[in-house]
Design a protein around this motif. Structure first.
Motif, PDB file in Angstrom:
ATOM      1  N   HIS A 192       0.414 -16.214  -0.415  1.00 47.25           N
ATOM      2  CA  HIS A 192      -0.841 -15.905  -0.291  1.00 47.25           C
ATOM      3  C   HIS A 192      -1.082 -15.848  -1.201  1.00 47.25           C
ATOM      4  O   HIS A 192      -2.478 -15.130  -0.918  1.00 47.25           O
ATOM      5  N   GLY A 193      -0.342 -15.174  -1.824  1.00 48.81           N
ATOM      6  CA  GLY A 193      -1.784 -14.813  -3.537  1.00 48.81           C
ATOM      7  C   GLY A 193      -1.394 -12.968  -3.781  1.00 48.81           C
ATOM      8  O   GLY A 193      -0.862 -12.756  -3.304  1.00 48.81           O
TER       9      GLY A 193
ATOM     10  N   GLN B  86       6.187   3.241   9.748  1.00 50.74           N
ATOM     11  CA  GLN B  86       4.700   2.766   8.189  1.00 50.74           C
ATOM     12  C   GLN B  86       4.880   1.363   8.393  1.00 50.74           C
ATOM     13  O   GLN B  86       5.407   0.926   7.969  1.00 50.74           O
ATOM     14  N   TYR B  87       3.339   1.244   8.456  1.00 54.96           N
ATOM     15  CA  TYR B  87       3.047  -0.059   7.400  1.00 54.96           C
ATOM     16  C   TYR B  87       2.016   0.290   6.459  1.00 54.96           C
ATOM     17  O   TYR B  87       1.483   1.123   6.251  1.00 54.96           O
ATOM     18  N   TYR B  88       2.052  -0.866   5.604  1.00 54.00           N
ATOM     19  CA  TYR B  88       1.483  -1.700   4.192  1.00 54.00           C
ATOM     20  C   TYR B  88       0.725  -1.872   4.939  1.00 54.00           C
ATOM     21  O   TYR B  88       0.541  -3.703   5.469  1.00 54.00           O
ATOM     22  N   VAL B  89      -1.101  -1.942   4.789  1.00 53.61           N
ATOM     23  CA  VAL B  89      -2.225  -2.531   5.237  1.00 53.61           C
ATOM     24  C   VAL B  89      -2.350  -3.100   3.665  1.00 53.61           C
ATOM     25  O   VAL B  89      -2.714  -2.805   2.562  1.00 53.61           O
TER      26      VAL B  89
ATOM     27  N   ILE C 109      -2.540  -3.122  -1.697  1.00 53.83           N
ATOM     28  CA  ILE C 109      -2.332  -2.160  -0.739  1.00 53.83           C
ATOM     29  C   ILE C 109      -3.568  -1.142  -0.447  1.00 53.83           C
ATOM     30  O   ILE C 109      -4.546  -0.334  -1.613  1.00 53.83           O
ATOM     31  N   LYS C 110      -4.429  -1.409   0.607  1.00 49.36           N
ATOM     32  CA  LYS C 110      -5.122  -0.718   1.312  1.00 49.36           C
ATOM     33  C   LYS C 110      -4.965   0.718   1.629  1.00 49.36           C
ATOM     34  O   LYS C 110      -6.300   1.665   1.690  1.00 49.36           O
TER      35      LYS C 110
ATOM     36  N   MET D 219      -8.048 -12.505   4.749  1.00 51.26           N
ATOM     37  CA  MET D 219      -7.010 -11.650   5.591  1.00 51.26           C
ATOM     38  C   MET D 219      -6.162 -10.447   4.946  1.00 51.26           C
ATOM     39  O   MET D 219      -6.280 -10.545   3.987  1.00 51.26           O
ATOM     40  N   GLN D 220      -6.544  -9.819   5.766  1.00 50.72           N
ATOM     41  CA  GLN D 220      -5.102  -8.355   6.298  1.00 50.72           C
ATOM     42  C   GLN D 220      -4.255  -8.719   6.983  1.00 50.72           C
ATOM     43  O   GLN D 220      -3.608  -9.350   7.794  1.00 50.72           O
ATOM     44  N   VAL D 221      -3.366  -8.187   6.311  1.00 52.07           N
ATOM     45  CA  VAL D 221      -1.888  -8.062   6.750  1.00 52.07           C
ATOM     46  C   VAL D 221      -0.972  -7.330   6.922  1.00 52.07           C
ATOM     47  O   VAL D 221      -1.580  -6.595   6.135  1.00 52.07           O
TER      48      VAL D 221
END
Length: 158
Positions: free
Chosen positions: A18-19, A37-40, A23-24, A48-50
């Motif tokens: 994905h490249g 807990q999730y990393y956005v 981390i937002k 895209m956002q994962v």
């Protein structure tokens, strides 16, 4: 309960296939009755956002952006490393795909190097051209995030 996260908000990361991304946020979400807990992560190339569970980040091959110290070794491999030109294209395609999937900058640089060398000798087939374009874009996008890198060092890979 305090949790020690591998990455912090604002960190640049590399997500194989994905490249680069950033981390937002780190959010807690309730999915199927289970809080996690999730990393956005905002991916910079695809826009895209994962979201990846923080507990699965270490098994995901996501890594920090390479530092300037590793760059000299990568440049040396890119300029002087050997390419295996004898592999049939299907086998070469699989080897290159496996290298890209590792997410390691050195492996990606080897794919770019080998396909770039082949491209000078003859036109790449459609699959390898697409692979070259993607691997090159991933490589350059990571290089641009390395602190202390010069434009001349980036041009080596173009």
């Amino acid at each position: 309960m305090e949790v020690d996260f591998l990455f912090q908000i604002g960190d640049n990361i590399v997500y194989p296939m994905h490249g680069v991304g950033i981390i937002k946020a780190i959010e807690e979400n309730d999915i199927s009755g289970e809080k996690q807990q999730y990393y956005v992560i905002k991916m910079l190339i695809s826009n895209m956002q994962v979201m990846i569970p923080t507990g699965k980040i270490s098994s995901s091959s996501i890594r920090p952006v390479t530092d300037i110290n590793a760059l000299k070794h990568i440049i040396h491999i890119f300029e002087h490393g050997e390419s295996d030109r004898l592999l049939p294209w299907k086998q070469r395609f699989k080897v290159n795909t496996d290298k890209i999937k590792t997410g390691k900058i050195q492996e990606g640089a080897e794919v770019v190097r080998d396909l770039k060398r082949m491209k000078k000798e003859k036109a790449l087939n459609t699959s390898e051209k697409k692979m070259f374009d993607n691997a090159h874009e991933f490589l350059i996008s990571e290089l641009r995030l390395i602190k202390g890198i010069t434009e001349n060092q980036i041009k080596i890979f173009s």
